[in-house]
Enzyme design. Sequence first.
Site, mmCIF file in Angstrom:
data_model
loop_
_atom_site.group_PDB
_atom_site.id
_atom_site.type_symbol
_atom_site.label_atom_id
_atom_site.label_comp_id
_atom_site.label_asym_id
_atom_site.label_seq_id
_atom_site.Cartn_x
_atom_site.Cartn_y
_atom_site.Cartn_z
ATOM 1 N N HIS A 1 29.647 36.556 37.778
ATOM 2 C CA HIS A 1 30.482 36.390 36.592
ATOM 3 C C HIS A 1 31.853 35.897 37.051
ATOM 4 O O HIS A 1 32.730 36.682 37.417
ATOM 5 C CB HIS A 1 30.636 37.727 35.841
ATOM 6 C CG HIS A 1 29.397 38.149 35.108
ATOM 7 N ND1 HIS A 1 29.063 37.661 33.866
ATOM 8 C CD2 HIS A 1 28.412 39.015 35.455
ATOM 9 C CE1 HIS A 1 27.933 38.221 33.465
ATOM 10 N NE2 HIS A 1 27.517 39.041 34.415
ATOM 11 N N VAL A 2 32.061 34.594 37.037
ATOM 12 C CA VAL A 2 33.313 34.019 37.520
ATOM 13 C C VAL A 2 33.517 32.669 36.837
ATOM 14 O O VAL A 2 32.551 32.001 36.438
ATOM 15 C CB VAL A 2 33.280 33.852 39.061
ATOM 16 C CG1 VAL A 2 32.247 32.828 39.480
ATOM 17 C CG2 VAL A 2 34.658 33.508 39.611
#
Length: 249
Positions: A183-184
């Site tokens: 999650h980036v």
Amino acid sequence: MKKLLLAPPPPLPLPPPPRYSAGFPEPRPHVAPPPAAGAPGQGAGWRRRRPLSLLPFLSLRDYGFCMAALLLFCLGSLFYQLNGGAPRFLLDLRHYLGNSTYLDDHGPLPRKVLPFPSQVVYNRVGKCGSRTVVLLLRILSERHGFNLVTSDIHNKTRLTKNEQMELIKNISTAEQPYLFTRHVHFLNFSRFGGDQPVYINIIRDPINRFLSNYFFRRFGDWRGEQNHMIRTPSMRQEERYLNIGNSAI
């Protein structure tokens, strides 16, 4: 008184040559063996015996010619590779002979693109089915033999410059072919001198994503009875069970 001359008697016929049966071979004429090497009196017709070699049917001159041809072939192949193709005079000769190819008329062929990239980054977006995708990728990695790298950090999507450099370094040193997931937000690898990988992602209808996130924050994530976690433990129960219409009012 006359003398009578008697004619000489006819010669007796020679006996026929002996016939040899199948069980008794015909004798061969005796041939004297050649003089041994180094023996005295061997004469000018004596030849020196050729030394043993891997190719006994080739002379030293033929062997030298083959080695010279092999050397010229190796040098020509090296020259061809270092110069990126055939020399100009060979291309002109091929045009003259009428055997031109696509390479001569259209230039070098485009670079071959692999059907499956060896560096893939899946930057996950929350509440868009990313967990299901990761489960499928884990099955595919075992079946097709690529390296699946999954980050344990889920809540930090915005990174500083130093954090971006460190993450890009860790991703670039992974064993290829790899697929990195986290999650980036988007990372610009070329900004820090790295090779930009292929990005994949999954998006969702904004309203459905908002509804999913609304209930996720109230009731958590049911990964199992032991790992059940509520994101908002301080929320009152009467607020937790409000539907989205009453909550908006």
